[in-house]
Design a protein around this motif. Structure first.
Motif, PDB file in Angstrom:
ATOM      1  N   LEU A 237       0.825  -1.208   0.000  1.00 41.17           N
ATOM      2  CA  LEU A 237       0.000   0.000   0.000  1.00 41.17           C
ATOM      3  C   LEU A 237       0.859   1.258   0.000  1.00 41.17           C
ATOM      4  CD1 LEU A 237      -1.829  -2.344   1.345  1.00 41.17           C
ATOM      5  CD2 LEU A 237      -3.206  -0.450   2.187  1.00 41.17           C
ATOM      6  N   ALA A 241       1.065   4.047  -2.918  1.00 42.65           N
ATOM      7  CA  ALA A 241       0.690   5.424  -2.597  1.00 42.65           C
ATOM      8  C   ALA A 241       1.784   6.403  -3.018  1.00 42.65           C
ATOM      9  CB  ALA A 241       0.401   5.551  -1.107  1.00 42.65           C
ATOM     10  N   TYR A 275      -4.288   7.389   0.994  1.00 39.66           N
ATOM     11  CA  TYR A 275      -4.546   6.062   0.421  1.00 39.66           C
ATOM     12  C   TYR A 275      -5.879   6.054  -0.331  1.00 39.66           C
ATOM     13  CZ  TYR A 275      -0.773   3.676   3.067  1.00 39.66           C
ATOM     14  OH  TYR A 275       0.427   3.246   3.555  1.00 39.66           O
TER      15      TYR A 275
END
Length: 324
Positions: A237, A241, A275
């Motif tokens: 993640l 990002a 996010y």
């Protein structure tokens, strides 16, 4: 065919009934403590389930299955030393309870006990079992080193991260399934497919772990949400990002991962906003589904009939439904 529950009971009994030496007490007590602390027993169950696809009996797979679990716990003991982790499975780690010196030695002894159990495999397949196990062991070490290297690396690519989790997490699932197939005399083509199933399942599982750390429910996930963000951990993640955020969002993201003394709750909330802004959750879910579909495709191509695939499919679905 054995059910998941039956295979878990077989694995659990085999592990808890192991004859562990009594002395030196400070060497073997941490081993008994570790093995008694539970865990899901996913890896030994995978060994037994793979064997059961090709054999009505799983007895000959029990020692290799236990060996896989001992090795897994050995890696956890050493991981906790490197991470200076105080808690695992809601209990003090061996490192926290006995100190690093005893933890190192007990972990080493646990690894040796694993090889002793592997050596009890039938002579006809012993070399293949040991070779497969050695690939697992070295792969996990490679993955752990990459993971430590990433802690100080400024930039990590998606490909580098996926390679790391493949080595650190997936190879153990891959090897567990392949050893189960080898013990049962599965055809080589199916042993390859068992490996593909395990590798893709492991990747899906680890990416879901990354996802749940940010977007999961702490009461069902079993961990505090946002722990990876607070620890500045480079996950799938985080990597996505940083590659997608622009302008002020990228500046803010970078500042939160460089700053010290930031309020953890504020940091998690602000990073999660970014996010959501760049669609990291959806991208990660798509990647998870891709790997999970690849795993099921490999299972579907194995030579046994559909009924014999039900348990492995159920294990995979159970692993992937922790908070989904």
């Amino acid at each position: 065919m054995y059910s998941i529950e039956e295979l878990t009971e077989i694995a659990d009994k085999g592990i808890l009934n192991l004859s562990i030496p009594e002395e030196p007490k400070r060497l073997y007590e941490p081993i008994r403590y570790t093995l008694a602390s539970g865990g899901k027993r996913i890896r030994p169950v995978l060994v037994l389930a793979a064997c059961n696809m090709y054999s009505n009996s799983v007895d000959k797979a029990l020692y290799p299955a236990i060996a896989i679990e001992l090795f897994h716990n050995f890696t956890l003991i050493h991981d906790d030393i490197m991470d200076k982790a105080p808690i695992r499975r809601n209990q003090p780690t061996v490192f926290a309870k006995w100190g690093s010196d005893i933890a190192i030695l007990s972990g080493d002894a646990l690894n040796i006990l694993a090889y002793q159990l592997l050596a009890k495999s039938d002579k006809e397949i012993l070399s293949q079992v040991i070779n497969t196990f050695n690939k697992i062991a070295l792969g996990v070490c490679d993955g752990q080193q990459y993971d430590m290297d990433f802690e100080t690396a400024q930039y990590i690519t998606q490909e580098e991260y996926l390679n790391m989790i493949e080595l650190k997490t997936s190879v153990l699932l891959k090897g567990a399934l392949q050893i189960g197939g080898i013990v049962a005399g599965a055809p080589q083509s199916d042993i390859i497919k068992l490996g593909e199933f395990g590798l893709n399942l492991g990747l899906a599982f680890q990416l879901q772990d990354d996802l749940l750390d940010a977007f999961g429910n702490s009461s069902t996930f079993g961990k505090k949400i946002g722990g990876d963000i607070v620890a500045n951990k480079k996950t799938f993640l985080t990597i996505k990002a940083f590659s997608l955020a622009k302008g002020k969002s990228l500046e803010l993201l970078s500042s939160y991962f460089k700053a010290e003394g930031v309020d953890p709750l504020q940091k998690v909330q602000e990073v999660l906003k970014i996010y959501n802004e760049v669609g990291v959750k959806e991208i990660t879910e798509e990647k998870i589904n891709e790997y999970f579909d690849n795993a099921l495709s490999a299972l579907d191509k194995m030579s046994v009939n559909g009924e014999k695939k039900v348990v492995l499919k159920s294990i995979a679905e159970k692993m992937m439904n922790r908070d989904r």
